[in-house]
Design a protein around this motif. Structure first.
Motif, PDB file in Angstrom:
ATOM      1  N   TYR A   5      23.027  -9.039-107.640  1.00 45.72           N
ATOM      2  CA  TYR A   5      23.945  -8.045-107.099  1.00 45.72           C
ATOM      3  C   TYR A   5      25.274  -8.073-107.844  1.00 45.72           C
ATOM      4  O   TYR A   5      25.733  -9.131-108.272  1.00 45.72           O
TER       5      TYR A   5
ATOM      6  N   HIS B   5      21.069  -5.576 -93.347  1.00 47.74           N
ATOM      7  CA  HIS B   5      21.056  -4.908 -94.654  1.00 47.74           C
ATOM      8  C   HIS B   5      21.597  -3.505 -94.417  1.00 47.74           C
ATOM      9  O   HIS B   5      20.976  -2.708 -93.724  1.00 47.74           O
TER      10      HIS B   5
ATOM     11  N   HIS C 222      23.657   0.022 -96.106  1.00 46.22           N
ATOM     12  CA  HIS C 222      24.195   0.822 -97.200  1.00 46.22           C
ATOM     13  C   HIS C 222      25.265   1.732 -96.639  1.00 46.22           C
ATOM     14  O   HIS C 222      25.144   2.243 -95.520  1.00 46.22           O
TER      15      HIS C 222
ATOM     16  N   HIS D 102      25.409  -0.788-101.579  1.00 50.89           N
ATOM     17  CA  HIS D 102      24.990  -1.895-100.706  1.00 50.89           C
ATOM     18  C   HIS D 102      26.248  -2.582-100.156  1.00 50.89           C
ATOM     19  O   HIS D 102      27.122  -2.984-100.925  1.00 50.89           O
TER      20      HIS D 102
HETATM   21 ZN    ZN Z   1      20.799  -2.844-100.268  1.00 47.47          ZN
END
Ligand code: ZN
Length: 141
Positions: free
Chosen positions: A59, A87, A89, A103
């Motif tokens: 990432y 998780h 976005h 993200h």
């Molecule tokens: Zn993600």
């Protein structure tokens, strides 16, 4: 933390100044949420977001310091190493109306965050290492 809940929906507001990702994760843990879809609207005073480098399997974090609206944020909760894992976005717009997204990373500071957890009551998805992507993902088979 005050939460408004039915059998399958939990609404709550995170405290001003808290970390968005940490706050959502803590809320899920405190409320016993093991699996859910989650949406958030509100505003942040700084944003940390990023993307997954598909070749390098890592990432990268981008930052925007200053106020932004949370135009949209959606994601999920599932189990990773036995703990709720969020998780999310996010798309956020600045004072000139332009938007960025990606993200959600740790380090996003909440101004206002109204979250809705749509809780799954069935089998809980569990994240496991996936060799192809380098990510911890839900099994497909
Ligand atoms: Zn993600």
């Amino acid at each position: 933390m005050r939460a408004y809940a039915s059998d399958s929906l939990v609404l709550l507001r995170l405290p001003t100044g808290s970390d968005l990702l940490e706050g959502l994760t803590r809320a899920a843990a405190d409320l016993g949420i093991r699996a859910a879809s989650v949406t958030v609207i509100g505003a942040v005073s700084s944003l940390a977001y990023g993307y997954y480098d598909q070749a390098a399997h890592e990432y990268h974090t981008l930052r925007h310091d200053g106020e932004m609206e949370i135009s949209a944020a959606m994601g999920n909760v599932s189990l990773k190493a036995g703990e709720p894992f969020v998780h999310l976005h996010i798309v956020a717009s600045g004072t000139d109306g332009s938007s960025v997204g990606g993200h959600l990373m740790p380090g996003t500071v909440v101004f206002v965050a109204e979250a809705a957890f749509h809780v799954l009551r069935g089998e809980t998805p569990v994240r496991e290492p996936d060799e192809t992507t380098g990510l911890d993902l839900w099994p497909t088979g």
